[in-house]
Write a protein that holds these residues in place. Structure first.
Motif, PDB file in Angstrom:
ATOM      1  N   GLU A  67       0.410  -7.103   6.623  1.00 51.93           N
ATOM      2  CA  GLU A  67       1.656  -6.887   7.363  1.00 51.93           C
ATOM      3  C   GLU A  67       2.169  -5.460   7.132  1.00 51.93           C
ATOM      4  N   ILE A  68       2.645  -4.849   8.216  1.00 60.67           N
ATOM      5  CA  ILE A  68       3.179  -3.481   8.130  1.00 60.67           C
ATOM      6  C   ILE A  68       4.416  -3.469   7.228  1.00 60.67           C
ATOM      7  N   ALA A  69       5.234  -4.536   7.306  1.00 61.25           N
ATOM      8  CA  ALA A  69       6.450  -4.634   6.483  1.00 61.25           C
ATOM      9  C   ALA A  69       6.105  -4.622   4.996  1.00 61.25           C
ATOM     10  N   HIS A  70       4.955  -5.234   4.650  1.00 61.09           N
ATOM     11  CA  HIS A  70       4.529  -5.282   3.247  1.00 61.09           C
ATOM     12  C   HIS A  70       4.128  -3.882   2.763  1.00 61.09           C
ATOM     13  N   ILE A  71       3.411  -3.132   3.620  1.00 64.00           N
ATOM     14  CA  ILE A  71       3.018  -1.749   3.265  1.00 64.00           C
ATOM     15  C   ILE A  71       4.268  -0.891   3.088  1.00 64.00           C
ATOM     16  N   ALA A  72       5.230  -1.063   4.033  1.00 62.34           N
ATOM     17  CA  ALA A  72       6.482  -0.286   3.974  1.00 62.34           C
ATOM     18  C   ALA A  72       7.245  -0.584   2.682  1.00 62.34           C
ATOM     19  N   GLU A  73       7.193  -1.864   2.265  1.00 65.31           N
ATOM     20  CA  GLU A  73       7.872  -2.249   1.025  1.00 65.31           C
ATOM     21  C   GLU A  73       7.194  -1.614  -0.196  1.00 65.31           C
ATOM     22  N   THR A  86      -6.767  -1.242  13.817  1.00 73.82           N
ATOM     23  CA  THR A  86      -5.891  -1.349  14.977  1.00 73.82           C
ATOM     24  C   THR A  86      -4.571  -1.977  14.540  1.00 73.82           C
ATOM     25  N   LEU A  87      -3.534  -1.731  15.317  1.00 73.42           N
ATOM     26  CA  LEU A  87      -2.215  -2.305  15.021  1.00 73.42           C
ATOM     27  C   LEU A  87      -1.978  -3.509  15.928  1.00 73.42           C
ATOM     28  N   ASP A  88      -1.762  -4.654  15.320  1.00 74.89           N
ATOM     29  CA  ASP A  88      -1.392  -5.859  16.071  1.00 74.89           C
ATOM     30  C   ASP A  88       0.139  -5.917  16.067  1.00 74.89           C
ATOM     31  N   CYS A 103       1.129  -6.594  12.265  1.00 74.76           N
ATOM     32  CA  CYS A 103       0.076  -6.458  11.246  1.00 74.76           C
ATOM     33  C   CYS A 103      -0.818  -5.258  11.525  1.00 74.76           C
ATOM     34  N   LEU A 104      -1.471  -4.795  10.472  1.00 70.69           N
ATOM     35  CA  LEU A 104      -2.512  -3.776  10.578  1.00 70.69           C
ATOM     36  C   LEU A 104      -3.833  -4.463  10.293  1.00 70.69           C
ATOM     37  N   VAL A 105      -4.783  -4.314  11.214  1.00 66.29           N
ATOM     38  CA  VAL A 105      -6.116  -4.902  11.039  1.00 66.29           C
ATOM     39  C   VAL A 105      -7.075  -3.764  10.719  1.00 66.29           C
ATOM     40  N   ILE A 106      -7.736  -3.862   9.552  1.00 64.50           N
ATOM     41  CA  ILE A 106      -8.658  -2.800   9.122  1.00 64.50           C
ATOM     42  C   ILE A 106     -10.084  -3.277   9.342  1.00 64.50           C
ATOM     43  N   PHE A 107     -10.888  -2.450  10.016  1.00 67.36           N
ATOM     44  CA  PHE A 107     -12.292  -2.767  10.265  1.00 67.36           C
ATOM     45  C   PHE A 107     -13.151  -2.173   9.156  1.00 67.36           C
ATOM     46  N   ASP A 108     -14.325  -2.809   8.972  1.00 58.11           N
ATOM     47  CA  ASP A 108     -15.310  -2.195   8.067  1.00 58.11           C
ATOM     48  C   ASP A 108     -15.833  -0.934   8.719  1.00 58.11           C
ATOM     49  N   ASP A 109     -16.293  -0.001   7.899  1.00 61.40           N
ATOM     50  CA  ASP A 109     -16.845   1.245   8.453  1.00 61.40           C
ATOM     51  C   ASP A 109     -18.019   0.912   9.358  1.00 61.40           C
TER      52      ASP A 109
END
Length: 423
Positions: free
Chosen positions: A346-352, A377-379, A384-390
């Motif tokens: 969650e973006i809110a969790h990163i911001a916190e 990508t940003l959902d 949420c932020l979705v991180i892909f594998d390289d």
């Protein structure tokens, strides 16, 4: 000057030096200068009296009186050679500059001297005072007036081919264009200064100033390794002369190390024997704090350093120019460190975690994705932020292109052969 006068003799100078108070000594010097005698010995004593009087007035912070002294000395200047006049005038102007908070008075004084030199046709002195005036106007952020003054002065000095003054003026023009954010003209003026400097002997202090300006311009172009070399050369020159500018050269050296992600080297440079204890203080402490924040990729430590050393970091225009870039770098490194363990967060969790507003964090993450700092990508619906594998590079596309290229060569070869057969 005082209406009464004392004989211009060594005994009178001794009497002034033995005076019980500065005011008494100043009064005696004025009385020596009021003496009408114009013999060679009297002129020599008066020159010494002017030098001693200037120092005393500076110690007493009587800048206005120093300005008036120059006006009062004009009849005396007609009795001595022009070279000695130039030395005395420039000496008094430099003395006024040592008194804090006198920039406006210095500008007024220089303008007054320029007008007097024009009336007296003292070209050599006028050109140097105009160069000093342009520098003062630049410090006072009166850029248009300074540029207008310099443009006329450069043409005049080039005609006279006074290389040493030309170096000083070209260097000043480079600093002026840099302040106006005109990098191409700043570089051109610096190149002109270097060209003129190569033809003559340049004092070490002037060479150090040229190297310092070169480093500043390279740093502006993000060429921090070359900038570091120039700052190091400037530091060597200023350090040998015990010039106050040495601390700024050292500070910019440390800035370059931080900007190329070699912040760990900062502590080593600060503790080296060449730096020693003489340069320890808030300037180096500020850079050490920034380097520490950069090493730990801590945005909180960086903001603490900014708060604690605001005068040293934001008050310095050169360092301040690179702070936003450094802040962005630290923010990116901090965000990368925080999202490393996650595949979806969650973006809110990163911001916190990073202690910044969620909108600011979301904007920065989207910019990093577009800049390909990481794959994701940003959902926004789920926040949420979705991180892909390289992503692994698929070898099929380069292989296909190579096959098509080889087929093209075969077809070209067959076409050449068929053309020969038909002929």
């Amino acid at each position: 000057m005082s209406s009464s006068s004392l004989p211009a003799t060594t005994a009178a100078l001794t009497q002034a030096s033995e005076a019980t108070s500065p005011s008494e000594a100043i009064s005696i010097y004025y009385q020596i200068l009021a003496n009408p005698s114009s013999s060679p010995e009297a002129l020599r004593i008066k020159e010494q009296a002017i030098s001693n009087l200037s120092d005393l007035l500076r110690q007493e912070n009587r800048a206005e009186e120093l300005k008036n002294l120059l006006t009062q000395l004009r009849p005396f200047f007609s009795l001595i050679p022009k070279a000695k006049t130039a030395k005395i005038v420039r000496g008094i102007v430099d003395t006024v500059a040592k008194i804090p908070g006198t920039s406006d008075l210095q500008i007024a004084l220089c303008k007054e001297i320029v007008q007097w030199t024009r009336d007296e046709k003292r070209t050599f002195l006028r050109q140097r005072i105009e160069a000093k005036l342009a520098a003062l106007l630049m410090e006072n952020k009166e850029y248009s007036e300074a540029l207008a003054l310099l443009s006329g002065l450069i043409k005049e000095v080039r005609r006279l081919d006074d290389k040493l003054l030309l170096v000083e003026i070209d260097l000043l023009e480079s600093k002026l264009h840099f302040s106006l954010r005109n990098l191409p003209k700043a570089k051109a003026a610096l190149t002109a200064a270097r060209t003129a400097a190569n033809a003559i002997y340049v004092p070490p202090a002037q060479q150090g100033t040229i190297d310092l300006q070169s480093g500043i311009l390279h740093a502006e172009e993000k060429d921090y390794k070359t900038a570091y070399s120039y700052f190091y050369e400037a530091f060597e020159a200023f350090n040998a002369l015990e010039d106050p500018q040495a601390i700024y050269s050292l500070k910019y050296m440390l800035l370059c190390k931080i900007m190329v992600s070699q912040a760990d080297d900062v502590a080593g440079i600060i503790s080296s024997p060449k730096v020693g204890l003489q340069y320890q203080g808030p300037e180096l402490d500020a850079m050490k704090a920034v380097a520490d924040a950069h090493s730990k990729r801590s945005l909180k430590l960086f903001e603490t350093a900014l708060r604690n050393f605001r005068a040293q970091l934001e008050g310095d225009p050169i360092v301040h120019r690179h702070l936003s870039s450094l802040y962005d770098t630290l923010l990116e490194q901090n965000l990368c460190r925080l999202i490393e363990p996650f595949s979806r967060v969650e973006i809110a969790h990163i911001a916190e975690l990073i202690e910044l507003p969620a909108e600011h964090v979301e904007k920065k993450l989207s910019q990093m994705i577009l800049d390909k700092k990481f794959a994701g990508t940003l959902d926004q619906g789920a926040g949420c932020l979705v991180i892909f594998d390289d992503p692994k590079t698929d070898a099929i596309y380069p292989a296909t292109l190579e096959t098509i290229e080889n087929m093209g060569k075969v077809v070209d070869s067959l076409f050449v052969r068929s053309a020969k057969i038909m002929a």
